[in-house]
Write an enzyme that holds these catalytic residues in place. Structure first.
Site, PDB file in Angstrom:
ATOM      1  CE  LYS A   1     -10.241 -11.503  -3.470  1.00 23.68           C
ATOM      2  NZ  LYS A   1      -9.382 -11.459  -2.318  1.00 23.68           N
TER       3      LYS A   1
ATOM      4  CE  LYS B   1     -12.753  -1.429  -2.004  1.00 21.44           C
ATOM      5  NZ  LYS B   1     -12.515  -1.893  -0.674  1.00 21.44           N
TER       6      LYS B   1
ATOM      7  CE  LYS C   1      -4.358  -1.400   2.171  1.00 19.80           C
ATOM      8  NZ  LYS C   1      -5.357  -1.034   3.171  1.00 19.80           N
TER       9      LYS C   1
HETATM   10  P1  AMP Z   1     -11.889  -7.079   1.020  1.00 23.13           P
HETATM   11  O1  AMP Z   1     -12.769  -5.918   1.321  1.00 23.13           O
HETATM   12  O2  AMP Z   1     -11.502  -7.224  -0.426  1.00 23.13           O
HETATM   13  O3  AMP Z   1     -10.711  -7.189   1.965  1.00 23.13           O
HETATM   14  O4  AMP Z   1     -12.771  -8.361   1.302  1.00 23.13           O
HETATM   15  C1  AMP Z   1     -13.414  -8.643   2.516  1.00 23.13           C
HETATM   16  C2  AMP Z   1     -13.603 -10.133   2.653  1.00 23.13           C
HETATM   17  O5  AMP Z   1     -14.240 -10.706   1.508  1.00 23.13           O
HETATM   18  C3  AMP Z   1     -12.279 -10.885   2.811  1.00 23.13           C
HETATM   19  O6  AMP Z   1     -12.459 -11.889   3.795  1.00 23.13           O
HETATM   20  C4  AMP Z   1     -12.030 -11.509   1.466  1.00 23.13           C
HETATM   21  O7  AMP Z   1     -11.321 -12.724   1.575  1.00 23.13           O
HETATM   22  C5  AMP Z   1     -13.433 -11.737   0.925  1.00 23.13           C
HETATM   23  N1  AMP Z   1     -13.452 -11.563  -0.541  1.00 23.13           N
HETATM   24  C6  AMP Z   1     -13.179 -10.421  -1.211  1.00 23.13           C
HETATM   25  N2  AMP Z   1     -13.300 -10.601  -2.542  1.00 23.13           N
HETATM   26  C7  AMP Z   1     -13.635 -11.900  -2.728  1.00 23.13           C
HETATM   27  C8  AMP Z   1     -13.898 -12.705  -3.882  1.00 23.13           C
HETATM   28  N3  AMP Z   1     -13.839 -12.203  -5.117  1.00 23.13           N
HETATM   29  N4  AMP Z   1     -14.217 -14.008  -3.706  1.00 23.13           N
HETATM   30  C9  AMP Z   1     -14.274 -14.521  -2.456  1.00 23.13           C
HETATM   31  N5  AMP Z   1     -14.056 -13.829  -1.335  1.00 23.13           N
HETATM   32  C10 AMP Z   1     -13.733 -12.530  -1.447  1.00 23.13           C
END
Ligand code: AMP
Ligand code: TRP
Length: 339
Positions: free
Chosen positions: A202, A205, A119
């Site tokens: 993946k 957002k 980051k």
């Molecule tokens: P993040 O805001 O991207 O850190 O995601 C929050 C939670 O959602 C974390 O536990 C990630 O592992 C899960 N997550 C985020 N994107 C995905 C995805 N495309 N598929 C599965 N799990 C996800």
């Protein structure tokens, strides 16, 4: 004689309020497990708004996103009576413990955290804040302040969990047994959802056109699924390596409906990608619609939402203040009457 009551294991997990909406990947990959664990664990779930200010942010947007993140956690099925769901900044004990832990963390040790490196490289090292640097220590405090036994997280959090365990053990060695050393819990069965427009990455957002948000309208969702990228073959089979787009659609259907992959795939014999996309859209939309409607309803009653936040914070503090008192005592802070 009845069996002695066994305290269910305590879990804690957190999510940042850094999006206008969670997406189906967050839900199927993580949040759905949170909902399940309410019934098997003593579960604590926290919207980590303090972590969200470690990078540039807009105050009005943070406030809105914290409210809507909390509303979404309730809408997907977290029940404030069956778990403790709350907002980090409402429980000052997190920051208070973080300070003590910072004084137990080596500078080199903190410098090795890869999330900080990534980051800070992105934003330019000079613009990185000390808060971003100490982010993992606040995360350790989020966990240790509740004496959590286990922390359900994605693989990307492995290093932060290791630091948390190291800090807890070190504290106990230096000041006597005070903190529970938590286990990381990488839930294997949860779905990995990829981007609808680019199935090699993946779902995230940061790429909204391929992302199915929980707060997208039916029409927007239908459009995103209709234009989902598949491949140039015609065969419908589950093969994430060779056919990531098709497999992703199957995964979503499978995860939502609970049918076996085998029978799901068998049902597509002789049918085409158009059918697969249309069916998946329907399954996902029917799954998301009630969540979105509930969020809209909750957001129309911000006072009630804030009341529920207060309820969660009060429950959380009840646990947190005991840990903080033990920690303060262990490090040698003088207690005053009534505290
Ligand atoms: P993040 O805001 O991207 O850190 O995601 C929050 C939670 O959602 C974390 O536990 C990630 O592992 C899960 N997550 C985020 N994107 C995905 C995805 N495309 N598929 C599965 N799990 C996800
Ligand atoms: N760092 C986590 C993430 O980016 C969020 C988080 C903060 C967290 N505190 C936590 C996760 C405590 C689990 C436990 O996803």
């Amino acid at each position: 004689m009845p069996a002695p009551a066994v305290r269910p294991a305590r879990v804690l997990s957190g999510i940042q309020p850094t999006a206008d909406s969670f997406h189906i990947g967050n839900h199927l990959g993580a949040l759905r497990e949170w909902v399940r664990m309410q019934d098997t664990h003593d579960a604590y779930y926290v919207v980590v708004d303090q972590h969200a200010i470690t990078v540039d942010h807009d105050p009005a947007l943070l406030r809105q996103r914290t409210l809507v993140s909390f509303a979404q956690l309730l809408a997907i099925g977290l029940d404030p009576e069956r778990c403790t769901v709350f907002v980090q900044s409402h429980v000052p004990e997190h920051s208070q413990l973080a300070w003590v832990l910072e004084c137990q963390t080596g500078f080199g040790e903190a410098s090795r955290m890869t999330q900080f490196k990534d980051k800070s490289q992105k934003g330019g090292a000079d613009r990185s804040t000390v808060g971003l640097f100490t982010y993992p220590i606040l995360q350790a405090a989020d966990i240790l302040i509740y004496q959590a036994d286990a922390v359900p997280v994605g693989e990307d959090q492995r290093q932060h969990l290791e630091l948390t365990r190291d800090l807890a053990s070190r504290f106990n060695t230096n000041f006597g047994d005070t903190l529970t050393v938590p286990q990381a819990m990488f839930v294997k069965e949860t779905a990995k959802i990829v981007d609808l427009a680019d199935p090699t990455s993946k779902m995230s957002k940061s790429s909204p056109s391929g992302c199915a948000f929980l707060l997208d309208s039916d029409a927007v969702l239908a459009k995103k699924f209709k234009s989902a990228v598949t491949d140039s073959e015609r065969e419908i089979r589950f093969d994430p390596a060779e056919k990531p787009g098709v497999s992703n659609l199957l995964t979503m259907q499978q995860a939502i409906t609970g049918v076996t992959m085998e029978s799901l795939v068998a049902g597509y014999e002789g049918r085409g990608y158009g059918d697969l996309k249309a069916d998946t859209a329907e399954v996902v939309i029917s799954f998301i619609r009630p969540i979105r409607e509930r969020v809209v309803e909750l957001m129309e009653h911000p006072d009630e939402l804030r009341r529920l936040m207060g309820h969660g914070a009060a429950k959380a503090r009840e646990t947190a203040r005991h840990t903080l008192a033990a920690v303060y005592d262990a490090v040698g802070f003088v207690a005053i009457p009534g505290e």
